[in-house]
Design a protein around this motif. Structure first.
Motif, PDB file in Angstrom:
ATOM      1  N   GLU A  97       0.829  -1.209   0.000  1.00  0.00           N
ATOM      2  CA  GLU A  97       0.000   0.000   0.000  1.00  0.00           C
ATOM      3  C   GLU A  97       0.863   1.260   0.000  1.00  0.00           C
ATOM      4  O   GLU A  97       0.578   2.222  -0.716  1.00  0.00           O
ATOM      5  CB  GLU A  97      -0.926   0.018   1.230  1.00  0.00           C
ATOM      6  N   GLN A  98       1.915   1.250   0.802  1.00  0.00           N
ATOM      7  CA  GLN A  98       2.794   2.427   0.864  1.00  0.00           C
ATOM      8  C   GLN A  98       3.487   2.679  -0.460  1.00  0.00           C
ATOM      9  O   GLN A  98       3.596   3.818  -0.919  1.00  0.00           O
ATOM     10  CB  GLN A  98       3.847   2.246   1.965  1.00  0.00           C
ATOM     11  N   ALA A  99       3.945   1.596  -1.085  1.00  0.00           N
ATOM     12  CA  ALA A  99       4.619   1.753  -2.367  1.00  0.00           C
ATOM     13  C   ALA A  99       3.642   2.325  -3.394  1.00  0.00           C
ATOM     14  O   ALA A  99       3.984   3.242  -4.159  1.00  0.00           O
ATOM     15  CB  ALA A  99       5.168   0.404  -2.843  1.00  0.00           C
ATOM     16  N   ALA A 100       2.418   1.792  -3.402  1.00  0.00           N
ATOM     17  CA  ALA A 100       1.417   2.285  -4.346  1.00  0.00           C
ATOM     18  C   ALA A 100       1.130   3.762  -4.086  1.00  0.00           C
ATOM     19  O   ALA A 100       1.032   4.565  -5.022  1.00  0.00           O
ATOM     20  CB  ALA A 100       0.136   1.465  -4.216  1.00  0.00           C
ATOM     21  N   ALA A 101       1.033   4.132  -2.790  1.00  0.00           N
ATOM     22  CA  ALA A 101       0.745   5.527  -2.447  1.00  0.00           C
ATOM     23  C   ALA A 101       1.888   6.436  -2.899  1.00  0.00           C
ATOM     24  O   ALA A 101       1.663   7.571  -3.352  1.00  0.00           O
ATOM     25  CB  ALA A 101       0.532   5.656  -0.943  1.00  0.00           C
ATOM     26  N   GLN A 102       3.111   5.943  -2.808  1.00  0.00           N
ATOM     27  CA  GLN A 102       4.261   6.756  -3.216  1.00  0.00           C
ATOM     28  C   GLN A 102       4.187   7.092  -4.704  1.00  0.00           C
ATOM     29  O   GLN A 102       4.449   8.226  -5.110  1.00  0.00           O
ATOM     30  CB  GLN A 102       5.556   5.998  -2.890  1.00  0.00           C
ATOM     31  N   VAL A 103       3.839   6.100  -5.533  1.00  0.00           N
ATOM     32  CA  VAL A 103       3.743   6.361  -6.968  1.00  0.00           C
ATOM     33  C   VAL A 103       2.561   7.287  -7.252  1.00  0.00           C
ATOM     34  O   VAL A 103       2.645   8.202  -8.073  1.00  0.00           O
ATOM     35  CB  VAL A 103       3.594   5.051  -7.773  1.00  0.00           C
ATOM     36  N   GLU A 104       1.452   7.050  -6.544  1.00  0.00           N
ATOM     37  CA  GLU A 104       0.271   7.885  -6.750  1.00  0.00           C
ATOM     38  C   GLU A 104       0.578   9.357  -6.431  1.00  0.00           C
ATOM     39  O   GLU A 104       0.164  10.260  -7.163  1.00  0.00           O
ATOM     40  CB  GLU A 104      -0.894   7.364  -5.893  1.00  0.00           C
ATOM     41  N   ASN A 105       1.332   9.580  -5.346  1.00  0.00           N
ATOM     42  CA  ASN A 105       1.733  10.955  -5.011  1.00  0.00           C
ATOM     43  C   ASN A 105       2.488  11.604  -6.155  1.00  0.00           C
ATOM     44  O   ASN A 105       2.230  12.744  -6.531  1.00  0.00           O
ATOM     45  CB  ASN A 105       2.641  10.955  -3.772  1.00  0.00           C
ATOM     46  N   ALA A 106       3.443  10.864  -6.687  1.00  0.00           N
ATOM     47  CA  ALA A 106       4.245  11.400  -7.785  1.00  0.00           C
ATOM     48  C   ALA A 106       3.365  11.658  -9.004  1.00  0.00           C
ATOM     49  O   ALA A 106       3.514  12.660  -9.701  1.00  0.00           O
ATOM     50  CB  ALA A 106       5.375  10.433  -8.125  1.00  0.00           C
ATOM     51  N   ALA A 107       2.414  10.742  -9.257  1.00  0.00           N
ATOM     52  CA  ALA A 107       1.527  10.891 -10.414  1.00  0.00           C
ATOM     53  C   ALA A 107       0.634  12.116 -10.244  1.00  0.00           C
ATOM     54  O   ALA A 107       0.397  12.866 -11.201  1.00  0.00           O
ATOM     55  CB  ALA A 107       0.678   9.629 -10.583  1.00  0.00           C
ATOM     56  N   GLN A 108       0.152  12.314  -9.020  1.00  0.00           N
ATOM     57  CA  GLN A 108      -0.646  13.510  -8.710  1.00  0.00           C
ATOM     58  C   GLN A 108       0.126  14.767  -9.105  1.00  0.00           C
ATOM     59  O   GLN A 108      -0.404  15.658  -9.765  1.00  0.00           O
ATOM     60  CB  GLN A 108      -0.907  13.577  -7.194  1.00  0.00           C
ATOM     61  N   ALA A 109       1.363  14.834  -8.643  1.00  0.00           N
ATOM     62  CA  ALA A 109       2.162  16.040  -8.869  1.00  0.00           C
ATOM     63  C   ALA A 109       2.498  16.208 -10.350  1.00  0.00           C
ATOM     64  O   ALA A 109       2.519  17.321 -10.872  1.00  0.00           O
ATOM     65  CB  ALA A 109       3.437  15.975  -8.039  1.00  0.00           C
ATOM     66  N   GLU A 110       2.751  15.091 -11.033  1.00  0.00           N
ATOM     67  CA  GLU A 110       3.214  15.191 -12.415  1.00  0.00           C
ATOM     68  C   GLU A 110       2.042  15.332 -13.384  1.00  0.00           C
ATOM     69  O   GLU A 110       2.094  16.127 -14.314  1.00  0.00           O
ATOM     70  CB  GLU A 110       4.046  13.943 -12.752  1.00  0.00           C
ATOM     71  N   LEU A 111       1.000  14.527 -13.183  1.00  0.00           N
ATOM     72  CA  LEU A 111      -0.067  14.457 -14.182  1.00  0.00           C
ATOM     73  C   LEU A 111      -1.409  14.941 -13.677  1.00  0.00           C
ATOM     74  O   LEU A 111      -2.384  14.986 -14.424  1.00  0.00           O
ATOM     75  CB  LEU A 111      -0.216  13.001 -14.674  1.00  0.00           C
ATOM     76  N   GLY A 112      -1.502  15.243 -12.377  1.00  0.00           N
ATOM     77  CA  GLY A 112      -2.780  15.696 -11.823  1.00  0.00           C
ATOM     78  C   GLY A 112      -3.700  14.533 -11.493  1.00  0.00           C
ATOM     79  O   GLY A 112      -3.259  13.380 -11.440  1.00  0.00           O
TER      80      GLY A 112
END
Lengths: 313, 426, 282
Positions: free
Chosen positions: B408-423
């Motif tokens: 879950e943490q790993a998935a959240a880490q990528v999601e955070n980056a995706a939020q910042a990069e792609l919205g």
């Protein structure tokens, strides 16, 4: 009559006329002594600091022409970014542990070397200073060889003395690798605190010791009640330099582990690089730069004010 | 006076006889700057040959100015040169996320007219065409293709009475037998963080379908989706269950070939670029070797990952696009591509007309798999997404495997980056 | 230290602490000595005798590393960056040291502190704008660009060292010259520069070493192999081929370190004092 007095007599004149006068008389000093170095500073340091702060409020991939202003988004990201948290706490760990080595071992060693009970103190100080002349890149490569699994010398030594049980993947173990790097870093830097404490100890008035000895103080009491209080300013300087040194850490991490395993050795100075140049996120990378700037500024300004007064008076 | 005069005449005569024809020819030749990423000696030599041979054939018309940049430095170099005066007209570009990064930054020329003019779609690997297409337009030419497959040791499997697994259930059953026999079922060799994502991507695609994966890449599916977490979990279970070699996160792919070649490990899901380490100088495997596609999970037919290992882009700002395209056509020609496979030791060709007849039978088979039209294909994560997501993904996957992050943490880490990069997810 | 206290007067009183310190210093000298010894061994001897001195010293590893890694080019670059960067920094810093220490310029403490902030500034806080600035100027990935950056970042350290020195020069020395009609520049040229030579030499040498050791700027501001200094180029040893033997990378490390070690041996006292004075730089 010296220039200083000559100038001081003009104090009552207005600033502008003083400036005009100065320009006319002091062209060389003004242009090459002040304007040029300040201009170089502005172009290569001052403006970059400000521009970096501006970048921290933007989204920019470092390549495209468009830099998009995003307000404090990047700062909000910092709070929710586990990678940043990891790097931050690793840097904190690094600063505290390195500082305790610089102060603990540095002080003990300096006092011993200064006690007059060790032969060739200057020789030993030179030995410990030697790694400081090496670049951290070569230090890192050297220890990568010594610690490499399979054919590294450290493992061979441990096996030789029957301590196989202690062998670890020194540079690939999440729990210990950061400590390995911190110790190597302290190893390479210890010469500096040693020289500083040496200078501090040499400056202590020996009469203080003699008086205390007459009063029957033991060496231990001497160290605690006379040496340490006299060294307080030096200890402060060593502390500030050590903390800033730790904050900047990049070379060793970059050469030996690249921040791994699993971010276990990721520190702020390296994470900023990863974000900017590996993830092409210059805006967020700049934000981490600003965090580093804030941490170093407090220490640096206090310290530099003292240095500047010293040099100018 | 007289002497000065005759000297002037001499100089004038010399320059008319010697300088003019030369400078005239120089002025006519269009200079095309070509910057390639170099990975190995043979590959660099091949890349240089491309420029030299082209120049010899187009003397006085087009001159390719070649520059090779080593792999590690290439990415920073691209950042440097594209925004500097005098950027290259043709440059190595990657596929997927990184290619999109260059397109979005405004440096990639749209190649549709040249695909049309030279008929590249007819000679090019069909998966390659698909990979080069973004929003219906082509932005690069693939020059070398690859696939990810399940490499295995036929001798070892046979010894234990096993066959190449065609379903994931078979693969796990075989793995258990191998484990009992003291043989490592799968090599992971994940020291450099990127190798483990091959298996992760294949597991995701074959478990949840290529549409779900496309959604994930196109940001229609969040990285915190249970499917993503599940894929991390499967990898973690494999790790914790002892299905990978000991110290799998501390060994790199090259040294990991040793236990595989000694038969201490039986299977390895990895890219076709591994052949360079598996084959001898004559092009035959150094040890008993075979491959199969990733086993199907559930009742879906398996999807093979075919991707472009090398690609070339044209600069959008180039003043000599036609000449640059002429060069790209030469790179794609049967002559060039054949040489790339033979002398360059780079498999597999992007031009489907290149004959693989003189290759080892195993390689011929793999070449046909790669050249065949696929119903669907996919790139592994770090090719598919931009660096801003790929790097935290690789970090997260290794952290899960090491045990310092939960799926879950790993998935959240990528999601955070995706939020910042792609919205937000769209 | 109580244990020292008890032993006071005994002959052992010196031997025991000296031995202890000697044993401790071994930790500092052993890794570099080991690397040096390994560099002189053949591949076979490294395996047979990893710790001892080389039985049959050979220069093969040095020869191989020198050629395989194009050390001649790397050395040239490192010398160029270190020498030119330091020289530019001296030229920038010397008039400034004169101005700051001899003239009561309004706001000089503030300006001086401002210039010195460079010394303690993590490079990470300026690297992105510098990268972008140099790219705009067409100086990214050029030798000249890196020299400029090293000059700008080396200047404050030299300013600090030389300001301390110049302010120690008695003003009376210049008074006579001034009566003879010497200008500020004349005094600088004929009095300050010659008298400051020792400080210039120390400052130049230490700055030379600092640039030689520098990694971050070179790593980011350069990308062409043929412009790399040795401190970045040496990372070529980390590829599979080199790192499977110990003597080749050891030789590469020794070679990269040689100029600094030589400087250290021949100018030991000098450098240590100067580095100490400007330890903030490191």
């Amino acid at each position: 009559m010296t220039e200083a007095i000559g100038l001081r007599s003009q104090v009552r004149e207005t600033f502008l006329s003083k400036l005009a006068d100065f320009m006319a008389n002091r062209g060389f000093v003004l242009v090459f002594g002040i304007i040029l170095p300040v201009a170089v500073y502005v172009v290569f340091v001052g403006w970059p600091i400000l521009f970096n702060i501006y970048l921290s409020f933007t989204k920019w991939n470092g390549l495209a022409p468009d830099v998009v202003f995003v307000g404090i988004d990047n700062y909000i990201r910092l709070i929710n970014d586990p990678g940043f948290r990891q790097a931050f706490f690793n840097s904190l760990k690094w600063a505290l542990l390195a500082l305790s080595i610089h102060l603990g071992i540095g002080l003990t060693l300096s006092i011993l070397l200064h006690s007059g009970r060790v032969d060739f103190p200057a020789f030993f100080r030179s030995l410990i200073f030697l790694p400081f002349t090496m670049s951290l890149v070569t230090v890192g490569l050297m220890f990568s060889l010594i610690l490499s699994p399979g054919f590294g010398v450290l493992d061979a030594l441990l096996r030789g003395v029957g301590l196989e049980g202690l062998i670890r993947t020194w540079l690939g173990d999440y729990d210990i690798t950061i400590y390995v790097l911190i110790i190597i870093d302290a190893w390479a830097y210890l010469g500096i605190p040693l020289m500083m404490f040496h200078a501090g100890l040499s400056a202590i008035n020996t009469e203080l010791f003699d008086a205390a000895r007459v009063d029957g103080a033991s060496e231990w009491q001497l160290a605690w009640h006379v040496t340490l209080p006299s060294l307080k300013p030096v200890i402060l300087i060593v502390t500030m330099l050590s903390v800033i040194q730790s904050l900047k850490t990049f070379d060793l991490v970059s050469v030996m582990t690249g921040g791994g395993p699993a971010g276990g050795t990721s520190v702020l100075g390296h994470y900023m690089y990863v974000i900017s140049f590996r993830r092409n996120d210059f805006g967020y990378g700049a934000t981490i730069g600003v965090v580093m700037l804030l941490f170093s500024a407090g220490f640096a300004l206090t310290y530099l004010r003292g240095v500047a007064r010293n040099a100018l008076d | 006076m007289r002497r000065a005069f005759s000297k002037a005449v001499l100089v004038a005569a010399l320059s008319t006889t010697m300088m003019v024809p030369v400078s005239g020819a120089m002025a006519e030749a269009v200079k095309i700057r070509f910057m390639d990423r170099t990975t190995a000696t043979e590959q660099a030599a091949y890349s240089k040959w491309l420029a030299d041979t082209f120049n010899a054939a187009h003397e006085g018309e087009i001159e390719i100015v070649w520059e090779g940049v080593p792999d590690e430095a290439y990415k920073t170099k691209i950042f440097t040169v594209l925004r500097a005066p005098n950027p290259p007209d043709v440059f190595y570009s990657w596929e997927g996320g990184r290619a999109k990064f260059l397109i979005d930054s405004g440096f990639a020329a749209e190649l549709d007219p040249y695909y049309e003019k030279y008929g590249w779609k007819d000679i090019m690997n069909p998966s390659g065409v698909q990979l080069a297409t973004f929003d219906g337009h082509q932005y690069f030419v693939p020059t070398m293709m690859a696939a990810a497959v399940l490499w295995y040791r036929p001798d070892i499997l046979k010894e234990l009475g096993l066959e190449a697994p065609s379903t994931w259930a078979d693969a796990m059953a075989a793995a258990d037998t191998l484990k009992q026999a003291g043989i490592t079922p799968f090599i992971l060799a994940n020291q450099m963080r990127w190798p483990a994502q091959f298996m992760w991507s294949a597991l995701f695609v074959n478990t949840y379908g290529v549409e779900a994966y496309d959604d994930l890449i196109a940001r229609r599916l969040a990285w915190t989706d249970p499917k993503v977490v599940d894929a991390f979990q499967i990898m973690k279970d494999l790790m914790d269950g002892g299905y990978f070699e000991n110290g799998a996160n501390g060994i790199d792919i090259t040294p990991a070939v040793v236990p595989f070649s000694k038969g201490e490990a039986a299977m390895w899901y990895q890219g076709s670029f591994m052949t360079g380490r598996f084959l001898d100088d004559a092009g035959a495997p150094k040890f008993p070797l075979d491959y199969t596609t990733f086993p199907s999970v559930g009742d879906q037919a398996p999807t093979v990952s075919v991707f472009a290992e090398n690609t070339l882009m044209m600069l959008a700002q180039s003043e000599h696009k036609d000449e640059a395209a002429e060069f790209l056509d030469w790179v794609l020609s049967v002559e060039s591509q054949t040489r790339q496979s033979n002398e360059g030791k780079l498999l597999f060709p992007a031009n489907v007309n290149v004959s693989l007849d003189n290759f080892d039978p195993l390689m011929q088979r793999l070449g046909k798999t790669i050249a065949a039209p696929q119903d669907a294909t996919f790139m592994h994560v770090d090719h598919a997404v931009p660096d801003a997501l790929a790097d935290p993904f690789l970090d997260g996957l290794q952290s899960v495997l090491v045990g310092v992050m939960s799926p879950e943490q790993a998935a959240a880490q990528v999601e955070n980056a995706a939020q910042a990069e792609l919205g937000d997810v769209n | 230290m109580p244990w020292i206290d008890r032993m006071r007067g005994l002959p052992l009183g010196r031997i025991v602490p000296t031995t202890l310190i000697a044993a401790f210093s071994l930790l500092w000298i052993f890794p570099p000595l080991l690397t040096l010894a390994t560099a002189f061994k053949s591949d076979a001897e490294v395996l047979a005798n990893p710790f001892g001195l080389p039985a049959v010293p050979t220069l093969d590893a040095f020869r191989y590393a020198w050629q395989a890694m194009d050390y001649a080019g790397l050395f040239f670059n490192s010398f160029l960056y270190s020498a030119a960067g330091s020289a530019f920094a001296v030229v920038l810093a010397l008039p400034a040291a004169y101005a700051f220490s001899w003239f009561r310029i309004p706001g000089r403490v503030l300006l001086f502190v401002m210039l010195l902030t460079t010394l303690m500034l993590p490079q990470q806080t300026v690297i992105l704008p510098l990268f972008s600035l140099l790219r705009t100027l067409g100086l990214l990935d050029t030798r000249f660009g890196l020299i400029l950056v090293h000059a700008a970042f080396g200047m404050p350290f030299l300013l600090l060292v030389m300001t301390g020195f110049v302010s120690g020069i008695p003003r009376e020395v210049a008074d006579a010259a001034r009566i003879d009609g010497c200008s500020d520049f004349g005094i600088f040229r004929y009095i300050i520069v010659p008298l400051t030579m020792p400080a210039i030499a120390v400052g130049f040498t230490i700055n030379f070493i600092n640039i030689w050791k520098e990694y971050f700027f070179a790593l980011i501001l350069l990308s062409s192999q043929d412009a790399m200094p040795i401190n970045v180029g040496i990372l070529g040893v980390t590829n599979d081929f080199f790192f499977t033997s110990l003597n080749l990378p050891s030789a590469a490390i020794v070679l990269a370190q040689l100029p600094l070690i030589l400087l250290y041996v021949f100018a030991n006292r000098w450098i240590r004092q100067g580095m100490f004075a400007g330890a903030i730089k490191s």
